[in-house]
Design an enzyme around this catalytic site. Structure first.
Site, PDB file in Angstrom:
ATOM      1  N   ARG A 193       0.631  -1.288  -0.059  1.00 31.75           N
ATOM      2  CA  ARG A 193      -0.034  -0.230  -0.067  1.00 31.75           C
ATOM      3  C   ARG A 193       0.905   1.234  -0.050  1.00 31.75           C
ATOM      4  O   ARG A 193       1.740   1.339   0.848  1.00 31.75           O
ATOM      5  CB  ARG A 193      -0.888  -0.014   1.325  1.00 31.75           C
ATOM      6  CG  ARG A 193      -2.216  -0.700   1.053  1.00 31.75           C
ATOM      7  CD  ARG A 193      -3.158  -0.346   2.208  1.00 31.75           C
ATOM      8  NE  ARG A 193      -2.686  -0.359   3.473  1.00 31.75           N
ATOM      9  CZ  ARG A 193      -3.391   0.058   4.390  1.00 31.75           C
ATOM     10  NH1 ARG A 193      -4.622   0.385   4.282  1.00 31.75           N
ATOM     11  NH2 ARG A 193      -3.088  -0.070   5.741  1.00 31.75           N
ATOM     12  N   THR A 228      -1.040   7.295  -0.749  1.00 30.54           N
ATOM     13  CA  THR A 228      -2.315   7.351  -1.409  1.00 30.54           C
ATOM     14  C   THR A 228      -3.267   6.225  -0.954  1.00 30.54           C
ATOM     15  O   THR A 228      -4.517   6.096  -1.513  1.00 30.54           O
ATOM     16  CB  THR A 228      -1.976   7.148  -2.965  1.00 30.54           C
ATOM     17  OG1 THR A 228      -1.386   5.788  -3.130  1.00 30.54           O
ATOM     18  CG2 THR A 228      -1.305   8.193  -3.577  1.00 30.54           C
ATOM     19  N   ASP A 234      -1.944  -4.593  12.471  1.00 28.78           N
ATOM     20  CA  ASP A 234      -1.285  -4.774  11.434  1.00 28.78           C
ATOM     21  C   ASP A 234      -1.027  -6.135  11.305  1.00 28.78           C
ATOM     22  O   ASP A 234      -0.243  -6.850  12.128  1.00 28.78           O
ATOM     23  CB  ASP A 234      -0.047  -4.186  11.075  1.00 28.78           C
ATOM     24  CG  ASP A 234       0.576  -4.387   9.785  1.00 28.78           C
ATOM     25  OD1 ASP A 234       0.761  -5.505   9.305  1.00 28.78           O
ATOM     26  OD2 ASP A 234       0.981  -3.328   8.791  1.00 28.78           O
ATOM     27  N   ASP A 269       2.565  -7.624  10.692  1.00 28.26           N
ATOM     28  CA  ASP A 269       3.305  -7.397  11.734  1.00 28.26           C
ATOM     29  C   ASP A 269       3.128  -8.415  12.736  1.00 28.26           C
ATOM     30  O   ASP A 269       4.081  -9.075  13.365  1.00 28.26           O
ATOM     31  CB  ASP A 269       3.166  -5.992  12.209  1.00 28.26           C
ATOM     32  CG  ASP A 269       4.137  -5.093  11.310  1.00 28.26           C
ATOM     33  OD1 ASP A 269       4.998  -5.584  10.393  1.00 28.26           O
ATOM     34  OD2 ASP A 269       3.764  -3.663  11.368  1.00 28.26           O
TER      35      ASP A 269
HETATM   36  N1  URA Z   1      -3.937  -4.063   7.048  1.00 23.73           N
HETATM   37  C1  URA Z   1      -3.761  -4.596   8.115  1.00 23.73           C
HETATM   38  O1  URA Z   1      -3.012  -5.495   8.581  1.00 23.73           O
HETATM   39  N2  URA Z   1      -4.546  -4.257   9.280  1.00 23.73           N
HETATM   40  C2  URA Z   1      -5.376  -3.159   9.155  1.00 23.73           C
HETATM   41  O2  URA Z   1      -6.323  -2.959   9.815  1.00 23.73           O
HETATM   42  C3  URA Z   1      -5.546  -2.842   7.775  1.00 23.73           C
HETATM   43  C4  URA Z   1      -4.897  -3.150   6.633  1.00 23.73           C
END
Ligand code: URA
Length: 209
Positions: free
Chosen positions: A104, A108, A200, A203
């Protein structure tokens, strides 16, 4: 408009709650994601076609059900999609596996592709596309665009947590693709994270925070 199916099985919901907790360790997060993905695989393959074949049990000859089409391809959207692979492969070990790499753009929030490897016969397979988080929907739409360019016609999308915004974007971009999720949460925050979500997923899965 495609269907959005929320998998409300108690085991899925319980495990998702454990994953959402911020104190859940990387090892437990990974194990829970694998366990949930097996349960999601059970739901997403519920309508696979069956045919009968003649078999002999020790006691009788019968017409018994078998899968009529074993042709599946799991497509992981890197990197968090990999967390859903092993649990699904436990249940459907003959499935092929493809990978689409997208990141991502933080400014943007648009998806940028950096990797794509898919089986050449993906057009003859049910493609089950995997990403734990359906947030803005941009990555999912871009991945499905790419997979369709390579010939895929029969596609399902599986995630763990979706935002309403992502569901809407994916349904608008790919109205033929049903969405399977364990939960549809409240909203996205200004950074594109799902609230309440689980943070995330990549992560937390790989311990890279
Ligand atoms: N990607 C993720 O890992 N968590 C989110 O909340 C949004 C995108």
């Amino acid at each position: 408009m495609s269907k959005a199916i929320v998998i409300d099985h108690p085991l899925v919901q319980h495990k998702l709650t454990l994953m959402r907790r911020k104190e859940t360790s990387t090892a437990n997060f990974r194990r829970l994601l694998r366990e949930i993905s097996t349960l999601l695989a059970y739901e997403v393959t519920r309508d696979l076609a069956l045919e009968t074949e003649t078999i002999e049990t020790p006691l009788a000859t019968i017409q018994a059900p078998v899968l009529s089409s074993k042709k599946l391809c799991l497509v992981s959207i890197l990197r968090a999609g990999n967390g859903l692979l092993d649990g699904m492969l436990d249940l459907i070990p003959s499935a092929r596996v493809g990978h689409v790499g997208l990141y991502r753009d933080p400014a943007t929030l648009q998806a940028v592709e950096y990797y794509c490897k898919l089986p050449s016969d993906i057009g003859e397979r049910l493609a089950i596309v995997l990403d734990p988080m359906l947030a803005t929907g941009h990555s999912a739409v871009a991945a499905l665009d790419r997979i369709k360019t390579r010939g895929a016609k029969n596609i399902k999308f599986v995630c763990l947590v979706a935002a309403p915004e992502g569901v809407k974007t994916l349904q608008a971009g790919h109205p033929d693709v049903p969405i399977y999720a364990a939960a549809v949460d409240s909203h996205l925050n200004d950074h594109g994270y799902i609230v309440p979500g689980l943070g995330d997923a990549g992560d937390r899965l790989f311990g890279t925070k």
